[in-house]
Design a protein around this motif. Structure first.
Motif, PDB file in Angstrom:
ATOM      1  N   LEU A  51      -8.738   5.093   6.386  1.00  0.00           N
ATOM      2  CA  LEU A  51      -8.550   4.427   5.093  1.00  0.00           C
ATOM      3  C   LEU A  51      -8.159   5.422   4.012  1.00  0.00           C
ATOM      4  O   LEU A  51      -7.325   5.124   3.153  1.00  0.00           O
ATOM      5  CB  LEU A  51      -9.826   3.676   4.693  1.00  0.00           C
ATOM      6  N   LEU A  54      -4.308   6.310   4.154  1.00  0.00           N
ATOM      7  CA  LEU A  54      -3.281   5.277   4.032  1.00  0.00           C
ATOM      8  C   LEU A  54      -2.219   5.715   3.042  1.00  0.00           C
ATOM      9  O   LEU A  54      -2.524   6.167   1.942  1.00  0.00           O
ATOM     10  CB  LEU A  54      -3.888   3.950   3.574  1.00  0.00           C
ATOM     11  N   ASP A  57       2.715   1.217   2.458  1.00  0.00           N
ATOM     12  CA  ASP A  57       2.456  -0.077   3.087  1.00  0.00           C
ATOM     13  C   ASP A  57       2.726  -0.022   4.590  1.00  0.00           C
ATOM     14  O   ASP A  57       3.349  -0.916   5.150  1.00  0.00           O
ATOM     15  CB  ASP A  57       3.335  -1.145   2.418  1.00  0.00           C
ATOM     16  N   LYS A  62      -2.644   0.630   8.580  1.00  0.00           N
ATOM     17  CA  LYS A  62      -3.603  -0.395   8.166  1.00  0.00           C
ATOM     18  C   LYS A  62      -4.305  -1.013   9.364  1.00  0.00           C
ATOM     19  O   LYS A  62      -5.519  -1.205   9.361  1.00  0.00           O
ATOM     20  CB  LYS A  62      -2.900  -1.485   7.356  1.00  0.00           C
ATOM     21  N   TYR A  66      -8.243  -0.811  10.330  1.00  0.00           N
ATOM     22  CA  TYR A  66      -8.985  -2.058  10.537  1.00  0.00           C
ATOM     23  C   TYR A  66      -9.619  -2.091  11.934  1.00  0.00           C
ATOM     24  O   TYR A  66     -10.783  -2.458  12.078  1.00  0.00           O
ATOM     25  CB  TYR A  66      -8.061  -3.271  10.341  1.00  0.00           C
ATOM     26  N   ALA A 111     -11.374  -2.174   4.896  1.00  0.00           N
ATOM     27  CA  ALA A 111     -10.188  -2.377   5.727  1.00  0.00           C
ATOM     28  C   ALA A 111      -9.720  -3.830   5.672  1.00  0.00           C
ATOM     29  O   ALA A 111      -8.513  -4.104   5.685  1.00  0.00           O
ATOM     30  CB  ALA A 111     -10.476  -1.959   7.175  1.00  0.00           C
ATOM     31  N   VAL A 114      -7.714  -4.254   2.641  1.00  0.00           N
ATOM     32  CA  VAL A 114      -6.394  -3.631   2.795  1.00  0.00           C
ATOM     33  C   VAL A 114      -5.419  -4.562   3.518  1.00  0.00           C
ATOM     34  O   VAL A 114      -4.242  -4.612   3.174  1.00  0.00           O
ATOM     35  CB  VAL A 114      -6.523  -2.281   3.544  1.00  0.00           C
ATOM     36  N   ILE A 115      -5.911  -5.316   4.489  1.00  0.00           N
ATOM     37  CA  ILE A 115      -5.005  -6.218   5.222  1.00  0.00           C
ATOM     38  C   ILE A 115      -4.971  -7.618   4.613  1.00  0.00           C
ATOM     39  O   ILE A 115      -4.341  -8.522   5.158  1.00  0.00           O
ATOM     40  CB  ILE A 115      -5.331  -6.287   6.727  1.00  0.00           C
TER      41      ILE A 115
END
Length: 141
Positions: A51, A54, A57, A62, A66, A111, A114-115
């Motif tokens: 994380l 990152l 994008d 990601k 996750y 996570a 993030v998604i």
């Protein structure tokens, strides 16, 4: 004012220390995941590192973050249940062996955000709050 204690509440879960072959760091967590795949602390560290790294994008980064966080979360539930947790009750963050579990839950929350899975973020945040409300701010905010 006298505080009432809920006599039906389960006692706090105090996990035993994890027996790892080395101290866990961002630098060695991937290697330790191969040696200690059941360790919530190791998976939390891998997920936190992913994380933190990152960039932009990139879907692959990601998804990796996750997946590691999800693995840590499930290993955490396994560890909690193996030590008497029934799906609810306090898991104090100040007990060091509990920290890997709570960090893994927080990593899954982050996570998930993030998604774009807000519902999962909310569930994980609530689980952390139920386990130890004092840890939420330091792990998520």
């Amino acid at each position: 004012m006298t505080q009432l204690k809920d006599m039906l509440a389960p006692p706090p879960v105090l996990l035993p220390a994890e027996e790892l072959s080395a101290p866990v760091s961002a630098e060695n967590a991937l290697d330790l995941a191969l040696v200690h795949p059941a360790s919530p602390l190791v998976w939390a560290t891998v997920a936190e590192s992913a994380l933190a790294q990152l960039e932009g994008d990139l879907a692959q980064q990601k998804v990796f973050a996750y997946a590691c966080a999800r693995t840590g979360y499930h290993r955490s539930l396994d560890r909690l249940r193996a030590n008497g947790w029934k799906g609810f009750g306090p898991v104090p963050f100040d007990h060091v062996p509990n920290q890997g579990v709570l960090r893994a839950i927080a990593a899954l929350a982050r996570a998930s955000a993030v998604i774009g899975d807000q519902a999962e973020y909310d569930r994980c945040r609530q689980l952390l709050s139920d386990a130890d409300p004092a840890c939420v701010a330091s792990l998520l905010d």
